[in-house]
Each structure stands twice: as C-alpha cells, then as structure tokens.
Write an enzyme that holds these catalytic residues in place. Structure first.
Site, PDB file in Angstrom:
ATOM      1  N   HIS A 130      -9.454 -11.582  19.334  1.00 19.86           N
ATOM      2  CA  HIS A 130      -8.481 -10.390  18.842  1.00 19.86           C
ATOM      3  C   HIS A 130      -8.656  -9.278  19.708  1.00 19.86           C
ATOM      4  CE1 HIS A 130      -6.956 -12.321  15.126  1.00 19.86           C
ATOM      5  NE2 HIS A 130      -8.226 -12.932  15.121  1.00 19.86           N
ATOM      6  N   GLU A 135      -7.134  -6.440  19.787  1.00 21.93           N
ATOM      7  CA  GLU A 135      -6.703  -5.273  19.027  1.00 21.93           C
ATOM      8  C   GLU A 135      -7.586  -4.842  18.256  1.00 21.93           C
ATOM      9  OE1 GLU A 135      -5.676  -8.739  16.207  1.00 21.93           O
ATOM     10  OE2 GLU A 135      -5.919  -8.425  18.361  1.00 21.93           O
ATOM     11  N   GLY A 191       6.355  15.546  -2.963  1.00 19.08           N
ATOM     12  CA  GLY A 191       5.466  16.798  -2.597  1.00 19.08           C
ATOM     13  C   GLY A 191       4.387  16.241  -1.783  1.00 19.08           C
ATOM     14  N   GLY A 192       4.572  15.033  -1.185  1.00 28.43           N
ATOM     15  CA  GLY A 192       3.494  14.395  -0.334  1.00 28.43           C
ATOM     16  C   GLY A 192       4.395  14.608   1.264  1.00 28.43           C
ATOM     17  N   VAL A 193       3.616  14.235   1.969  1.00 28.79           N
ATOM     18  CA  VAL A 193       3.854  14.278   3.599  1.00 28.79           C
ATOM     19  C   VAL A 193       5.488  13.619   3.815  1.00 28.79           C
ATOM     20  CG1 VAL A 193       3.142  13.935   5.795  1.00 28.79           C
ATOM     21  CG2 VAL A 193       1.620  14.834   4.296  1.00 28.79           C
ATOM     22  N   ASP A 194       5.250  12.269   3.325  1.00 34.44           N
ATOM     23  CA  ASP A 194       6.267  11.458   3.663  1.00 34.44           C
ATOM     24  C   ASP A 194       7.599  11.815   3.355  1.00 34.44           C
ATOM     25  OD1 ASP A 194       4.223   9.936   4.523  1.00 34.44           O
ATOM     26  OD2 ASP A 194       4.033   8.732   2.831  1.00 34.44           O
ATOM     27  N   SER A 195       7.719  12.085   1.925  1.00 33.72           N
ATOM     28  CA  SER A 195       8.933  12.528   1.354  1.00 33.72           C
ATOM     29  C   SER A 195       9.608  13.749   2.025  1.00 33.72           C
ATOM     30  CB  SER A 195       9.126  12.375   0.077  1.00 33.72           C
ATOM     31  OG  SER A 195       8.102  13.297  -0.707  1.00 33.72           O
ATOM     32  N   THR A 196       8.669  14.587   2.178  1.00 34.84           N
ATOM     33  CA  THR A 196       8.929  16.024   2.790  1.00 34.84           C
ATOM     34  C   THR A 196       9.375  15.845   4.159  1.00 34.84           C
ATOM     35  OG1 THR A 196       7.150  17.192   1.466  1.00 34.84           O
ATOM     36  CG2 THR A 196       7.803  18.236   3.234  1.00 34.84           C
ATOM     37  N   CYS A 219      -5.253 -16.113  18.952  1.00 34.25           N
ATOM     38  CA  CYS A 219      -5.998 -16.709  18.053  1.00 34.25           C
ATOM     39  C   CYS A 219      -5.139 -18.104  17.662  1.00 34.25           C
ATOM     40  CB  CYS A 219      -6.401 -16.074  16.922  1.00 34.25           C
ATOM     41  SG  CYS A 219      -7.684 -16.628  15.873  1.00 34.25           S
TER      42      CYS A 219
END
Length: 546
Positions: free
Chosen positions: A192, A194, A248-253, A102
């Site tokens: 585009h 994608e 307590g979330g996915v990322d930090s765990t 584009c």
C-alpha cells in the site's frame, strides 16, 4: 502543496479535466479513501467508485488512469469482486493506464493469465522491499537499486506472472512486491503506497502518475469554485428558487455561500432547531449567520416534532433515518410556505454532503449485496425518502473536509467558522446512546460537552484537535459525592486528530488537563459521577459512537 481542483459536471458528478482523471475502483480496502486523498494532494483529481461498476460507468468518466484498490477478499473465493467484462480491452484500446494495489494487483495477474496462490509466508505490516537495477516505470531513478520500507497486507501472492510482465521489486522474503508490463500499461504493487508506513509511497505515486502516465497536476480549488458556480447557474433556472439547510457547521455554511454567490437572493436558508443541538447552539449560530455571513436565514423550532418521533427509539440506524425523514418533511413544509409568499414553489434543496459521507454510506462490494457492511447512513445520504419533493444540490459531495475549508477561504467565509469542529447532522441523537428522550440525558450531555469544549479552548488546544465531544452512556455507576452513595450517569470524552475524518487517532491530553475537566464536570453537572476517555482510533472505531 496547494490542493488543486478542476472539475466539470456530467450527470451530477464532477469528473475533472478530460483525460486527466485518476479513477479508483474500490474493492473494500480500509485504505481506499487514502489513495483518493494522496492523489489529490498531488494536485490531481481522483474519484472513487465501486469496484463492480459497469464498463459504461467507467467509460463515461473517461479516466486517464484506473487504480484497482486492495480489499479483504481472495481472488479464489466464490463471488470475489472484479472489474467488469471488457475492461481490459477497453483500457488497452483507449490507452488507459491501470495500477493494481494489493488485491488489485492479484486481479490483474489472475485475469491476464498468471497464477495467484496462497502464500507460503503471509506478509502483514512493515516490510522491506528491494528494487533491482534496471529501467522501471513504477520507480524513479532515486529508488532503483535500493531498499524501502512498505506496508504489506496480504495472504495470497503472485507465483506466476502473465506473459510480458516483469518483477520490478521483491520483499526480502522473496515475494513479488511490484510488477509491470509497460507496453500494455498494466502495473501492480503488492503493498500500500498510500499509507504513511510506506516511506517512499508518495514518491512512487507521484512518479507513476506524473512521469509515467503523463497526468497533469492542474486540480485547483479556485477552478472548482468557478466551475461549481457555473454548474449551479446551469442547473437552477432563472426563475427557480432554492432552499438551503443550514446546520451552523462548516459544510452547510460553505455550500450556502457558494450557492448564494451563484443565484443571489433566490436562495432561502433555513436553520432547524431539532432539539438535538449543543449548548446554546441556536442562539450562537443565528447570531453568526446574521452578523458575519449576512445570509437571510429563517429559524424553525421543530424540537418537539423530532423528539416525539424519536421517543423510545434505540437503534442508531433507525434514529438517523427518522431524523433524515423529519428534516425533509420540514423542508417540504418550508417550501410550501415560500410558495405562498413567492407565488412559486422552490425546486431545489442544498445540502453540505461531503465525500466521506458518501463513501461511508456506500459499502464496498464483495458480499453479494449492493449495499452491505454500511458503516453508517448519514442523514443527508441514507435517510432521504424516494417521494421527496425537492431535488438535491450537493456541491461539496466530492470534497473532503480540508478541501471544503479551502473553498470557504476563497469564498471569504470567516475563519472562526471554518475552524469549527465537525458536528454530525443527527446532532446529539448519535451521542446519547439509546433513547435520546429518556430522563434528562440531552441536558446532561449539553452541559458536559460545553465544559469539555470550553476547557479545550481555554487551554489553546481547539485548533490542534479535529473534533472533540462528549457521549452519554445508557448506564449508571456507583459513586460517592458529598459523603453520600450515588448511582449516577457515565459520560465519555472523545477528542481526535485527523486529516479528513476518514481515519483518526485519539488526542493525547496532558494529565492535569484531564484531571481539571473531570473535576469541573463532576462538580457542576448534576447526575454525573463517572467520566471516561475514549482512546480508540479510527479504524477500528468510527468517530461517533453511533
């Protein structure tokens, strides 16, 4: 196809296998992150950086392919963003393939001596293009000689191509849709590929990257895990200690589990109750950490500290900044306590920052300012004070949520944890609009949110939804409850589906489900007499309300 990753780290940035990186220069398109995602789905590492990055930054990453993204600008506008001086010469000298999408295609045309003009017929939305017979680099044999539906979004168009370029696709209106100069390795798509509306877009990207550019599809998550562990071991000295902020979330765990695997007991996890958690979140999370993950976690109750600093604050950006600063202060204090205990002060702080956090906190170029049009600053991206005493380790900052979950599987994080819905770092502060300390807004929101989430789980819908939550609005409405007139609070229910949190659509609940949930809320939560549902996609809205 399994997402693959093969990362190496230079100056704190994982860059991928030498000579195999697809680098995206971002010029502000709302679809730029999708290019990154689609390419990773092909088991190829892709990274996105500012379109106005210096040539030195680009060269250090040693890309095999550079993609110039779309954007809302016109190449004719004063101050329109562009690639750096010397980029064309660098690409040709080092054999780098360049694809403009584009706006990116229009940059190629203009910078290489062609002409871009305002189109006689602007093209937006689904359009048909025709690929003529021939031997083209951009298209494989199955596409040549046929038509395909693509997603257009442009007002300008290429009216004269640079010398040596060939038109390899046109819209049915006659506008140039794709160009290439195979000898110079420059290619362009006016649409585009994608987005899913471009029905053969993934096939085009796959053919171009793997068959034309010779990129190897060898980006594997197991390799990322092994490489990140090596990086962490190399970064953290043998006698140094690390603090990890667990939410307590996915990322930090997953981040904590990864770092623990690298350095063992020199990792010290801390869970902070900031007074902005969900219903019984503290008790539930601490139980899981101890019984399932076997991580040594210290719980700090800092609710009074956070809420006192947030009292009277209504601006959402200010709330995020305050929360970010208070977290860092607490981590510094915790580090001081560990120093007294260990005889050595921890040097690093681990955070579960993800790629969408980084992208949304660093706006696209084109406004004349380094950081403008910020969607929102994340507490672990935009709120860190310059004088912070701890150095950051962010092992997930180049990964999307689904990739983090795959990493968690490899690290044997319990599936129940990996399937948890995302929860914002600032917690309920961005779900109570306005002053979070006013009245009993937080308690009302906790109760509403708990009823909503438990109802979703009981209906067997939890794993089909990317994220679900309630929002407390700073307004009251008239109602009738118990044959009496009431003037009570309004709450909003929001549930979305998504692949990575960068784009999202609202989840369509069965009518009976919504009726039951609203009845439970109004009957059980004192102070609420009106429940609304948010049915806005992202874009135009963000996932969170603040």
């Amino acid at each position: 196809m399994e997402t693959a990753v093969n990362s190496r780290t230079a100056n704190g940035v994982a860059t991928g296998g030498a000579g195999n990186l697809v680098l995206i220069l971002d010029y502000g398109s709302q679809y730029t992150h999708l290019i990154t995602r689609r390419i990773r789905q092909l088991s190829v590492l892709s990274l996105c950086i500012s379109g106005t990055s210096t040539l030195d930054v680009i060269a250090k990453l040693k890309p095999r392919v550079v993609i110039l993204s779309g954007g809302p600008h016109s190449v004719h506008a004063a101050g329109a963003p562009s690639f750096p001086d010397g980029f064309i010469e660098y690409a040709e000298e080092h054999g780098v393939f360049v694809l403009g999408i584009c706006y990116g295609m229009q940059l190629i045309v203009q910078k290489l001596g062609g002409v871009v003009a305002v189109g006689e017929k602007q093209e937006y939305g689904k359009m048909e293009i025709a690929v003529p017979e021939g031997e083209w680099g951009l298209y494989g044999p199955e596409a040549i000689g046929g038509h395909q539906t693509v997603w257009m979004s442009h007002g300008d168009e290429a009216v004269k191509l640079p010398e040596g370029f060939t038109v390899v696709a046109r819209s049915l209106q006659g506008s140039v849709a794709a160009i290439e100069n195979r000898s110079r390795r420059f290619y362009g798509l006016q649409y585009h590929p994608e987005v899913t509306h471009s029905t053969q877009g993934m096939e085009t990207l796959q053919h171009y990257l793997l068959d034309v550019c010779g990129v190897t599809a060898d980006w594997k998550m197991q390799d990322v895990v092994e490489e990140e562990i090596k990086v962490i071991k190399g970064l953290v000295g043998p006698d140094e200690h690390v603090i990890c902020a667990l939410s307590g979330g996915v990322d930090s765990t997953v981040a904590a589990t990864l770092v623990h695997k690298a350095i063992g007991d020199r990792l010290h996890c801390v869970f902070v109750d900031n007074g902005l958690l969900r219903y019984k979140e503290r008790e539930r999370v601490m139980s899981t950490f101890q019984s399932d993950l076997h991580l040594p976690v210290t719980c700090i109750d800092a609710s009074e500290q956070f809420l006192s600093k947030l009292k009277g604050v209504k601006d959402p950006e200010m709330k995020r900044k305050i929360i970010g600063r208070e977290f860092i202060c607490i981590f510094d204090d915790f580090a001081q306590e560990l120093e007294e205990k260990l005889g050595k002060r921890p040097t690093f702080l681990v955070q579960g920052t993800l790629y969408p956090d980084v992208i949304e906190s660093c706006p696209p170029p084109g406004s004349g300012m380094t950081h403008s049009h910020t969607i929102k600053s994340h507490h672990n991206v935009g709120g860190l004070p310059k004088e912070m005493k701890l150095k950051l380790i962010e092992p997930l900052k180049l990964l999307f949520k689904d990739e983090v979950r795959k990493m968690g599987n490899i690290l044997n994080v319990p599936e129940s944890f990996l399937k948890r819905h995302p929860f914002p770092g600032p917690g309920l502060a961005v779900r109570v609009l306005g002053d979070v300390t006013e009245g009993n807004a937080l308690e009302i929101l906790r109760q509403v949110d708990e009823i909503f989430i438990q109802s979703i789980k009981e209906a067997g819908l939890y794993d089909s939804i990317w994220q679900a939550f309630a929002v407390f609005l700073p307004v009251q409405s008239v109602g009738v409850q118990g044959d009496q007139r009431t003037h009570s609070h309004v709450v909003v229910l929001r549930a979305i589906t998504s692949e990575d949190g960068m784009t999202a659509d609202w989840y369509y609940f069965d009518h009976k489900f919504l009726v039951d949930v609203v009845r439970k809320i109004c009957n059980n939560v004192r102070g609420v007499n009106r429940v609304c549902q948010d049915i806005t996609s992202k874009p135009p809205a963000t996932v969170e309300w603040e």
